[in-house]
Motif scaffolding. Sequence first.
Motif, mmCIF file in Angstrom:
data_model
loop_
_atom_site.group_PDB
_atom_site.id
_atom_site.type_symbol
_atom_site.label_atom_id
_atom_site.label_comp_id
_atom_site.label_asym_id
_atom_site.label_seq_id
_atom_site.Cartn_x
_atom_site.Cartn_y
_atom_site.Cartn_z
ATOM 1 N N ARG A 69 49.610 74.386 40.380
ATOM 2 C CA ARG A 69 49.311 72.626 40.065
ATOM 3 C C ARG A 69 48.399 72.420 39.523
ATOM 4 O O ARG A 69 47.238 72.836 38.351
ATOM 5 N N SER A 70 48.553 71.038 38.905
ATOM 6 C CA SER A 70 47.372 70.706 38.122
ATOM 7 C C SER A 70 46.802 69.495 38.790
ATOM 8 O O SER A 70 47.295 68.451 40.005
ATOM 9 N N LEU A 71 46.091 68.381 38.163
ATOM 10 C CA LEU A 71 45.572 67.013 38.766
ATOM 11 C C LEU A 71 46.391 66.106 38.094
ATOM 12 O O LEU A 71 47.409 66.137 37.441
ATOM 13 N N VAL A 72 46.452 65.191 40.157
ATOM 14 C CA VAL A 72 47.847 63.772 39.437
ATOM 15 C C VAL A 72 46.886 62.826 39.892
ATOM 16 O O VAL A 72 46.335 63.042 41.165
ATOM 17 N N VAL A 73 47.704 61.922 40.074
ATOM 18 C CA VAL A 73 47.218 60.436 40.008
ATOM 19 C C VAL A 73 48.349 60.410 41.769
ATOM 20 O O VAL A 73 49.493 59.942 42.212
ATOM 21 N N LEU A 74 47.703 60.162 42.419
ATOM 22 C CA LEU A 74 48.538 60.428 44.226
ATOM 23 C C LEU A 74 48.867 58.739 44.663
ATOM 24 O O LEU A 74 50.304 58.651 45.299
ATOM 25 N N GLN A 75 48.799 57.488 43.815
ATOM 26 C CA GLN A 75 49.273 56.202 44.127
ATOM 27 C C GLN A 75 48.930 55.687 42.820
ATOM 28 O O GLN A 75 47.836 56.281 41.784
ATOM 29 N N PRO A 76 49.168 54.378 42.039
ATOM 30 C CA PRO A 76 48.536 53.956 40.965
ATOM 31 C C PRO A 76 47.747 53.824 41.093
ATOM 32 O O PRO A 76 47.369 53.270 41.720
ATOM 33 N N VAL A 77 46.961 53.989 39.895
ATOM 34 C CA VAL A 77 46.174 53.365 39.582
ATOM 35 C C VAL A 77 46.426 52.956 37.483
ATOM 36 O O VAL A 77 46.604 53.117 36.826
ATOM 37 N N ARG A 78 44.968 51.371 37.646
ATOM 38 C CA ARG A 78 44.898 49.906 36.872
ATOM 39 C C ARG A 78 44.486 51.569 35.911
ATOM 40 O O ARG A 78 43.052 51.915 36.337
ATOM 41 N N ALA A 79 44.026 50.865 34.638
ATOM 42 C CA ALA A 79 42.822 51.133 33.707
ATOM 43 C C ALA A 79 41.920 50.187 33.977
ATOM 44 O O ALA A 79 41.711 49.148 34.472
ATOM 45 N N GLY A 80 40.549 51.084 34.151
ATOM 46 C CA GLY A 80 39.075 50.339 34.246
ATOM 47 C C GLY A 80 39.156 51.153 35.973
ATOM 48 O O GLY A 80 37.828 51.235 36.099
ATOM 49 N N GLU A 81 39.854 51.590 36.796
ATOM 50 C CA GLU A 81 39.572 51.743 38.466
ATOM 51 C C GLU A 81 39.397 53.266 38.041
ATOM 52 O O GLU A 81 39.340 54.015 37.141
ATOM 53 N N ARG A 82 38.300 53.627 39.052
ATOM 54 C CA ARG A 82 37.645 54.966 39.438
ATOM 55 C C ARG A 82 38.615 55.702 40.023
ATOM 56 O O ARG A 82 39.447 55.100 40.726
ATOM 57 N N PHE A 83 38.466 57.185 39.862
ATOM 58 C CA PHE A 83 39.530 58.251 39.971
ATOM 59 C C PHE A 83 38.511 58.365 41.723
ATOM 60 O O PHE A 83 37.480 58.347 41.567
ATOM 61 N N THR A 84 39.318 58.988 42.444
ATOM 62 C CA THR A 84 38.544 58.889 43.815
ATOM 63 C C THR A 84 38.891 59.740 44.502
ATOM 64 O O THR A 84 40.187 60.190 44.192
ATOM 65 N N ALA B 94 51.929 56.634 40.484
ATOM 66 C CA ALA B 94 51.953 57.414 41.310
ATOM 67 C C ALA B 94 52.582 59.447 41.536
ATOM 68 O O ALA B 94 53.555 58.856 40.252
ATOM 69 N N ASN B 95 52.420 60.340 41.155
ATOM 70 C CA ASN B 95 52.125 61.563 41.086
ATOM 71 C C ASN B 95 52.396 61.840 39.448
ATOM 72 O O ASN B 95 53.237 62.740 38.753
ATOM 73 N N GLU B 96 52.347 60.979 38.832
ATOM 74 C CA GLU B 96 51.851 61.420 36.792
ATOM 75 C C GLU B 96 50.171 62.258 37.168
ATOM 76 O O GLU B 96 49.538 62.193 37.670
#
Length: 360
Positions: free
Chosen positions: A307-322, A354-356
Motif C-alpha cells: 500500500r501507499s499513502l492516499v487521500v481518503l476525501q477531497p483535500v484542497r491546497a493549504g489544508e492539513r492532512f489529518t 479522493a483516493n488519489e
Amino acid sequence: MHRKTLIIAEAGVNHNGDRARALALVEAAARAGADAVKFQSFRADKLATAGAAKASYQQATTGTAQSQLEMLRALELSPDDEEQIAAACVASKITYMSTPFDADSATHLVRRVGVSTLKVGSGDLTNAPLLLHLARFGLPIILSTGMGTLAEVELALGVIAFGYLREATAWPTPADFANLLLDRATWTELRAKVTLLHCTTEYPADPQSINLRAMATLRDAFGLPVGFSDHSRGIHIASAAVALGATVVEKHLTLDRNLPGPDHRASIEPDEMAAMIAAIRDVEAALGDGRKVPAPEEIPNRVVARRSLVVLQPVRAGERFTEDNLGVKRPGGGIPPIEYWSYLGKVALRDYAANEALEP
C-alpha cells in the motif's frame, strides 16, 4: 544453489536370487530418477549360523519353516551376477552400490566390481573386524546406525578412522581406536569420507519409531554428514528427512510388493519411487539458501499487494492532512505507509481528489 541429496534405491535382496529380476530393478531405479541402486553382497555361510533365528518381520513375510541361513542362501548373488549388474548400471547411467557383509565380498566389490563407495548395514555397526577391513580400502563409507547408540557409533568411527589412518597392526585394541578420535586431524578425515545414516531397523517402521530428530543428534555429536535410511511405509517421511538436513536418502525398491521375500512388503514400487524422488527434489529446491530476501518472482507483486499513502476525501491546497483524510491503500509504489505519521499535520501543496495517491 540448492544441494542435491544422494538418493539410493535399495534393491537389497528384492531380486529373490534372480539375476533377471536384479537387472529389472536397475532399470526401474534408473527410470525413477535414483542416483544409485544398491544391492547386498554376502555368502550366507559367512553371515549366519544354522541356529540363527529370523527376525519377527522375516518370519511374518517368509514363514518359520525355513531357517535364516536357508533364506539367505536363496537370496545370494554370485560374483558374476554382481559384475553383470554393475555393467547394467553403467549402461543405465546409475551408480552401482552394494552392502558387503563379509570381507571377501567387500574385496570383490572393490577389486573386481570397482565400487566407489562402501555401504555398511546397521547390523554391522558393531562388527569391528569388518569395519576395519572396509576402511583399509580408503573409500568413502556410508554407515547405517539402526539399533545403535551414540556410544556405539563413536566406537565404530574409531575403528574406521584407524583403518583410514594407521598401518595394519596385528592386534589393535579398543584404546587404539578411542585415542585416535582425540586427534583433530582424525575428524577432518572422517568428515571427508564418512556419512552417518539414521535408521530404524524394523520393516516396516511405524512413524512413532522413526525419531527423525536423532539424525540431527548424530550431526551435532560427530560433525559428519548425515542421512536417512528409510524403512517407513510410503514416501513422505523421506522428504521430511531432507528438510531436516539429510544428504543421503536410502529407500527399499521392489518391482511388486506382493512378491515372496523378506523385504518386499516394506518396500516401495517404481511409481512410488519416482514420486518420492520428485518430492525430494521439490523440497531441495524449496529449501533455498536461507537469506530472507524477496524472490525475483515476488518483486512485481510488491506494487499489487503493498500500500501507499492516499487521500481518503477531497483535500484542497493549504489544508492539513489529518487522520480523517489520510490513509493507506493499494497499490504500492508510492509513499510507503511508514511515513504516515510524518505527513499528519503537514499542509497539502495542491488539490487532491479522493483516493488519489499522495505525492512527496
